[in-house]
Scaffold this active site. Structure first.
Site, PDB file in Angstrom:
ATOM      1  N   ASP A   6      45.128  53.287  47.925  1.00  0.00           N
ATOM      2  CA  ASP A   6      44.795  51.901  47.593  1.00  0.00           C
ATOM      3  C   ASP A   6      46.049  51.049  47.422  1.00  0.00           C
ATOM      4  O   ASP A   6      46.073  49.868  47.786  1.00  0.00           O
ATOM      5  CB  ASP A   6      43.951  51.859  46.320  1.00  0.00           C
ATOM      6  N   GLY A   7      47.105  51.632  46.872  1.00  0.00           N
ATOM      7  CA  GLY A   7      48.353  50.895  46.702  1.00  0.00           C
ATOM      8  C   GLY A   7      48.950  50.464  48.022  1.00  0.00           C
ATOM      9  O   GLY A   7      49.485  49.361  48.155  1.00  0.00           O
ATOM     10  N   ALA A  66      43.604  44.597  23.777  1.00  0.00           N
ATOM     11  CA  ALA A  66      43.882  44.746  22.341  1.00  0.00           C
ATOM     12  C   ALA A  66      43.893  43.399  21.616  1.00  0.00           C
ATOM     13  O   ALA A  66      44.900  42.975  21.046  1.00  0.00           O
ATOM     14  CB  ALA A  66      45.217  45.468  22.135  1.00  0.00           C
ATOM     15  N   ASN A 108      43.168  42.896  43.580  1.00  0.00           N
ATOM     16  CA  ASN A 108      42.671  43.646  42.424  1.00  0.00           C
ATOM     17  C   ASN A 108      42.592  42.787  41.169  1.00  0.00           C
ATOM     18  O   ASN A 108      41.522  42.540  40.647  1.00  0.00           O
ATOM     19  CB  ASN A 108      43.550  44.867  42.155  1.00  0.00           C
ATOM     20  N   GLU A 109      43.760  42.383  40.655  1.00  0.00           N
ATOM     21  CA  GLU A 109      43.764  41.658  39.392  1.00  0.00           C
ATOM     22  C   GLU A 109      45.073  40.932  39.139  1.00  0.00           C
ATOM     23  O   GLU A 109      46.072  41.166  39.813  1.00  0.00           O
ATOM     24  CB  GLU A 109      43.502  42.608  38.204  1.00  0.00           C
ATOM     25  N   ASP A 135      47.348  41.586  23.047  1.00  0.00           N
ATOM     26  CA  ASP A 135      48.410  42.066  23.921  1.00  0.00           C
ATOM     27  C   ASP A 135      48.443  41.334  25.256  1.00  0.00           C
ATOM     28  O   ASP A 135      49.501  41.165  25.858  1.00  0.00           O
ATOM     29  CB  ASP A 135      48.253  43.570  24.177  1.00  0.00           C
ATOM     30  N   ARG A 141      44.277  35.881  20.895  1.00  0.00           N
ATOM     31  CA  ARG A 141      45.472  36.529  20.347  1.00  0.00           C
ATOM     32  C   ARG A 141      45.342  38.024  20.595  1.00  0.00           C
ATOM     33  O   ARG A 141      44.326  38.627  20.260  1.00  0.00           O
ATOM     34  CB  ARG A 141      45.607  36.251  18.842  1.00  0.00           C
TER      35      ARG A 141
END
Length: 271
Positions: free
Chosen positions: A52-53, A192, A129-130, A157, A155
């Site tokens: 995929d990469g 997070a 992808n993102e 990560d 707020r």
């Protein structure tokens, strides 16, 4: 169905390891023998050999001609979501490319536009992808607007905005939903987040349809680490980061069925 153009122009990209390079050369030689034209600059079809990469790299290399180029993937390692052929099927694939019409399957992409405090030229990216946004140091604090209205102050990560076809990647690791890649949508997942009596986020992934825009606006810091697929860059003096379903789409050449939910099962839960 779309009849293949004559003469068909093709290019082959490789992961770079010995196995992938050998297969790349074999595919190239076979297709040239069949009378196809090798053209790295303007291919009608790109064969990605690796994983995929490797296909992500191929996508970004040819992202300026997505309306003219279709992709097909050969995986030489673990099962991929974009690579549906295996090395043992190379001869079958080559004959299919050279001799048979192929179906075009289109999947939506993510458009990312970064604007700057100085008012200089904005940066525009396409993600297969993102895209992730993280603070250079400490907690990321961003106002999140949806359709021009303030939704929340985030707020935590960081934030991950993914395409449906990318929903099985980093998004899934963050607890996001798996979306069928035919859906015209983007997904926003938290990394997070901070939730207590003072600060509150939605705490759930958001799935936005094609006509909804998500905008991030810095609350204090203006320097951010922004990744688009495999590319990670430091952006300074950021005024806003805008996300939406792109007008462009990625096109895959299909020579046989490639069921998405079977891929999901085989990748994550099959023995």
């Amino acid at each position: 169905m779309r009849e293949k153009q004559q003469p068909l122009k093709f290019a082959v990209t490789s992961k770079g390891d010995a196995t992938s390079n050998s297969l790349m050369q074999k595919i190239k030689n076979y297709l040239i023998d069949f009378g196809l034209i090798y053209d790295e600059d303007g291919p009608d079809i790109v064969i990605s050999v690796g994983g995929d990469g490797t296909l992500l790299y191929a996508f970004h290399r040819y992202c300026r001609r997505l309306d003219k180029t279709a992709f097909v993937g050969v995986h030489t390692g673990h099962l991929g979501f974009y690579a549906d052929w295996v090395p043992e099927e190379i001869e079958k694939l080559v004959i299919a490319i050279a001799k048979t019409p192929y179906q075009i399957v289109e999947y939506p992409l993510l458009e990312v536009i970064i604007r700057y405090v100085s008012g200089g030229k904005e940066a525009r990216y396409l993600a297969l992808n993102e895209c992730t946004v993280k603070s250079v140091s400490g907690t990321l604090v961003m106002d999140v607007e949806i359709k021009g209205e303030l939704f929340e102050t985030f707020r935590g990560d960081g934030l991950c905005v993914s395409t449906p076809s990318g929903s099985t990647a980093y998004n899934k690791a963050l607890g996001g939903a798996i979306l069928h890649p035919s859906l015209e949508a983007i997904q926003v997942a938290e990394m997070a987040s901070i939730n207590n009596r003072v600060f509150r986020t939605i705490g759930s992934p958001l799935i936005l349809p094609a006509h909804h825009t998500c905008m991030l606006k810095p609350v204090n810091q203006v320097d951010f680490h922004v990744s688009v697929d495999h590319l990670s860059l430091l952006h300074k003096d950021v005024k806003s980061i805008q996300f939406r379903v792109a007008d462009e789409k990625i096109r895959f050449a299909r020579f046989r069925p490639f069921p998405f939910w079977k891929r999901v099962r085989d990748s994550f839960i099959a023995d």
